[in-house]
Design a protein around this motif. Structure first.
Motif, mmCIF file in Angstrom:
data_model
loop_
_atom_site.group_PDB
_atom_site.id
_atom_site.type_symbol
_atom_site.label_atom_id
_atom_site.label_comp_id
_atom_site.label_asym_id
_atom_site.label_seq_id
_atom_site.Cartn_x
_atom_site.Cartn_y
_atom_site.Cartn_z
ATOM 1 N N CYS A 85 -6.533 -2.677 0.173
ATOM 2 C CA CYS A 85 -7.679 -2.825 -0.478
ATOM 3 C C CYS A 85 -8.309 -1.629 -1.125
ATOM 4 C CB CYS A 85 -8.969 -3.477 0.377
ATOM 5 S SG CYS A 85 -9.563 -2.380 1.447
ATOM 6 N N ASP A 86 -7.291 -0.527 -1.234
ATOM 7 C CA ASP A 86 -7.528 0.487 -1.806
ATOM 8 C C ASP A 86 -7.391 0.170 -3.397
ATOM 9 O OD1 ASP A 86 -7.319 3.223 -3.263
ATOM 10 O OD2 ASP A 86 -6.023 3.709 -1.708
ATOM 11 N N PRO A 87 -8.778 0.379 -4.200
ATOM 12 C CA PRO A 87 -8.807 0.290 -5.551
ATOM 13 C C PRO A 87 -7.843 0.863 -6.292
ATOM 14 C CG PRO A 87 -10.934 0.810 -4.946
ATOM 15 C CD PRO A 87 -10.128 1.174 -3.668
ATOM 16 N N ALA A 88 -7.358 2.229 -6.154
ATOM 17 C CA ALA A 88 -6.271 2.786 -6.894
ATOM 18 C C ALA A 88 -4.841 2.031 -6.730
ATOM 19 C CB ALA A 88 -6.103 4.277 -6.144
ATOM 20 N N ASN A 89 -4.619 1.440 -5.568
ATOM 21 C CA ASN A 89 -3.432 0.581 -5.425
ATOM 22 C C ASN A 89 -3.446 -0.691 -6.164
ATOM 23 O OD1 ASN A 89 -2.242 2.491 -3.521
ATOM 24 N ND2 ASN A 89 -2.846 1.324 -1.902
ATOM 25 N N LEU A 90 -4.692 -0.968 -6.212
ATOM 26 C CA LEU A 90 -5.048 -2.473 -6.870
ATOM 27 C C LEU A 90 -4.635 -2.394 -8.451
ATOM 28 C CD1 LEU A 90 -5.851 -3.169 -4.317
ATOM 29 C CD2 LEU A 90 -7.826 -4.230 -5.107
ATOM 30 N N GLN A 91 -5.400 -1.074 -8.910
ATOM 31 C CA GLN A 91 -5.320 -0.769 -10.347
ATOM 32 C C GLN A 91 -3.705 -0.746 -10.662
ATOM 33 O OE1 GLN A 91 -6.570 -0.865 -13.036
ATOM 34 N NE2 GLN A 91 -5.794 0.788 -14.370
ATOM 35 N N HIS A 92 -2.946 0.019 -9.715
ATOM 36 C CA HIS A 92 -1.709 0.288 -10.009
ATOM 37 C C HIS A 92 -0.625 -1.085 -10.048
ATOM 38 C CE1 HIS A 92 2.439 2.343 -9.821
ATOM 39 N NE2 HIS A 92 2.666 1.503 -8.925
ATOM 40 N N VAL A 93 -0.765 -1.985 -9.182
ATOM 41 C CA VAL A 93 -0.241 -3.332 -8.913
ATOM 42 C C VAL A 93 -0.554 -4.232 -9.889
ATOM 43 C CG1 VAL A 93 0.271 -5.166 -7.109
ATOM 44 C CG2 VAL A 93 0.430 -2.715 -6.260
ATOM 45 N N PHE A 94 -1.669 -4.395 -10.036
ATOM 46 C CA PHE A 94 -2.366 -5.376 -10.927
ATOM 47 C C PHE A 94 -2.304 -4.915 -12.473
ATOM 48 C CE2 PHE A 94 -3.573 -6.919 -6.780
ATOM 49 C CZ PHE A 94 -3.494 -8.211 -6.967
ATOM 50 N N ASN A 95 -2.367 -3.802 -12.881
ATOM 51 C CA ASN A 95 -2.380 -3.303 -14.199
ATOM 52 C C ASN A 95 -1.318 -2.330 -14.599
ATOM 53 O OD1 ASN A 95 -5.273 -4.134 -15.386
ATOM 54 N ND2 ASN A 95 -5.566 -3.916 -13.448
ATOM 55 N N ALA A 96 -1.517 -1.188 -14.108
ATOM 56 C CA ALA A 96 -0.469 -0.029 -14.787
ATOM 57 C C ALA A 96 0.916 -0.238 -14.456
ATOM 58 C CB ALA A 96 -0.950 1.142 -13.699
#
Length: 512
Positions: A85-96
């Motif tokens: 639930c790490d926002p950095a991971n979420l930004q990476h997986v769903f966006n970057a």
């Protein structure tokens, strides 16, 4: 027969390990929520022992591990996960790095009942479906249709039902009321049909019951080895997969009838007659493009829209009113805000007040309170991704091909590092700026409507339906939770309440 015996022995072994795990945790007072990684069985016994409180258990683990945790399943069973639930991971997986995390074949197989619809589709198929859906959802006529249909259902269905319940002075399961409300709303938006599920006699609607059975099965497929549930599905072994088969048959039958009726009406009507429901719009667009009308495409599209609209919005309203019952000061602030957009009604009459789109659009605190409820109780509590190519996440975990990434949306809202020390409190003020305007939060932090290219197209539809229903209910009625009734999450792909939400409805008294 030998295969059945083998699987029976495997199940018994896992259950024994789960019982031993419980014994270990109780009598040895292990202070950690971390599951033991057993030989052969991996961490599956810990999962089975905590399946009844899956979301809270995942949250406890993620709090201990710093928002990301590697779960190891039984050997050779394909149950290895990276839970985060790490926002950095979420930004990476769903966006970057969105292109490296398609839905994939395994996701489509778990959610097989959705067919080739927009939730399962990848690549060009997904792009075409999303572009088409975006064009329909963003149109002014459809937005007007959504508000008019929602207001009409509140006026002719929800408020009369609540009024009757006040006269009878009966307890009612408010979750059941909301699921019926959003079921009728969604079937009308998708099919142009009102099934009148929201009625004082609370009729059993086979299509709605089938949807519930399907949602429970989809979650349980994540909690057992892949080969296990596939084998049960193939041979119709076990109550869960048998219910899924029956639900699928019921759902397909209902959608087929609706499609056939639409085609019949379309054939007998004038060409200039248009309907605003989604199924009619798709059929009209196909005609305009000169494309063949494909029954499976219409079936899959309708099924995806039903899943997106009915269960999620109904669950969100249920948790919203439960949170208000625990936080009367927030309810009072919403009522004060409602009074600024509507004249005081005559309490001596039985007339009820509804609100117009313009007024609801000005309600900052109501919108903030709904966002806060969605933060704490996201209708879809987790997301499932799998990488095409192996890589290292921003948190440092390595994900290989075949390792699934499970994103716990339920846990994000309960992380101090993400939302602060008051993260577990219901505080709508966190969504309001010092200037009294709505505060923006990035989607990878507030993921109730997904994030990145796959962000939910129906976000405004959901907020419209929730605001219409919530404003009408709060202004005209009091909702009193039944003392002693236990409310907790249900084991389902949608975050329903396990025991429902028992309440009493009363007419709201006039202010002194």
């Amino acid at each position: 027969m030998a295969l059945l015996q083998l699987w029976s022995e495997f199940v018994v072994s896992l259950l024994c390990l789960a019982l031993f795990y419980c014994y270990y945790r109780i009598f040895f007072k292990n202070p950690t929520s971390m599951p033991v990684n057993w030989p052969v069985a991996g961490m599956l016994p810990g999962l089975l022992a905590n399946l009844h409180r899956l979301h809270d258990w995942a949250t406890d683990i993620l709090q201990e591990t710093g928002c990301t945790f590697s779960f190891r399943g039984p050997w050779f069973m394909g149950m290895d996960y990276v839970i985060t639930c790490d926002p950095a991971n979420l930004q990476h997986v769903f966006n970057a790095n969105f292109s490296n995390y398609p839905k994939g074949d395994e996701f489509a197989e778990i959610f097989d009942i959705l067919g080739d619809g927009i939730f399962n589709a990848d690549g060009e198929l997904w792009k075409r479906q999303r572009a088409k859906a975006h064009g329909l959802f963003s149109g002014r006529s459809f937005r007007s249709f959504v508000f008019a249909a929602s207001r009409d259902k509140a006026e002719k269905g929800l408020l009369p039902l609540l009024d009757e319940l006040t006269r009878r002075d009966e307890e009612v399961d408010l979750q059941d009321v909301f699921l019926r409300l959003t079921f009728d709303m969604t079937t009308y938006l998708v099919f142009g049909v009102d099934l009148c599920c929201l009625a004082i006699d609370f009729p059993t609607v086979p299509f709605a019951r089938a949807m519930d059975d399907a949602m429970e099965t989809l979650l349980l497929r994540h909690a057992v080895p892949h080969a296990w549930w596939k084998w049960m599905r193939r041979f119709r072994v076990g109550a869960v997969e048998r219910r899924m088969a029956a639900a699928w048959k019921e759902i397909d039958g209902f959608i087929s009838e609706c499609v056939a009726e639409k085609k019949k009406k379309k054939k007998n009507s004038n060409n200039d007659q248009t309907n605003t429901d989604l199924l009619s719009s798709y059929m009209n667009d196909d005609d305009q493009e000169g494309a063949a009308l494909h029954h499976k495409f219409l079936r899959d599209t309708a099924m995806n829209f039903m899943l997106a609209g009915r269960d999620t919005t109904g669950a969100a309203l249920s948790w919203f009113f439960w949170l208000l019952s625990k936080n009367p000061s927030a309810e009072a602030k919403i009522l004060e805000e409602l009074k600024t957009i509507s004249p005081e009604k005559d309490r001596s009459s039985s007339a009820t007040v509804l609100f117009e789109a313009e007024g609801l659009g000005k309600m900052v605190y109501l919108h903030a309170a709904l966002c806060e409820a969605l933060r704490l109780f996201p209708p879809v509590p987790f997301e499932h991704k799998a990488p095409v190519l192996p890589e290292t996440l921003p948190s440092g975990q390595r994900v290989e091909r075949g390792t699934r990434v499970l994103v716990s949306l339920f846990s994000i809202g309960r992380m101090e590092g993400v939302w602060g020390k008051d993260c577990c409190e219901f505080r709508p003020e966190r969504w309001i700026s010092e200037k009294g305007r709505l505060r923006y939060e990035p989607s990878y932090k507030f993921m109730s409507f997904n994030s990145g290219p796959r962000a939910c197209l129906g976000k405004e539809v959901a907020f419209t339906q929730m605001k219409v229903a919530a404003a009408a209910m709060l202004y005209n009625f009091q909702v009193e939770a039944v003392e002693g009734h236990v409310v907790e999450p249900k084991l389902s792909i949608i975050l329903h309440m396990k025991n429902g939400f028992q309440v009493r409805i009363k007419r709201r008294c006039a202010s002194p």
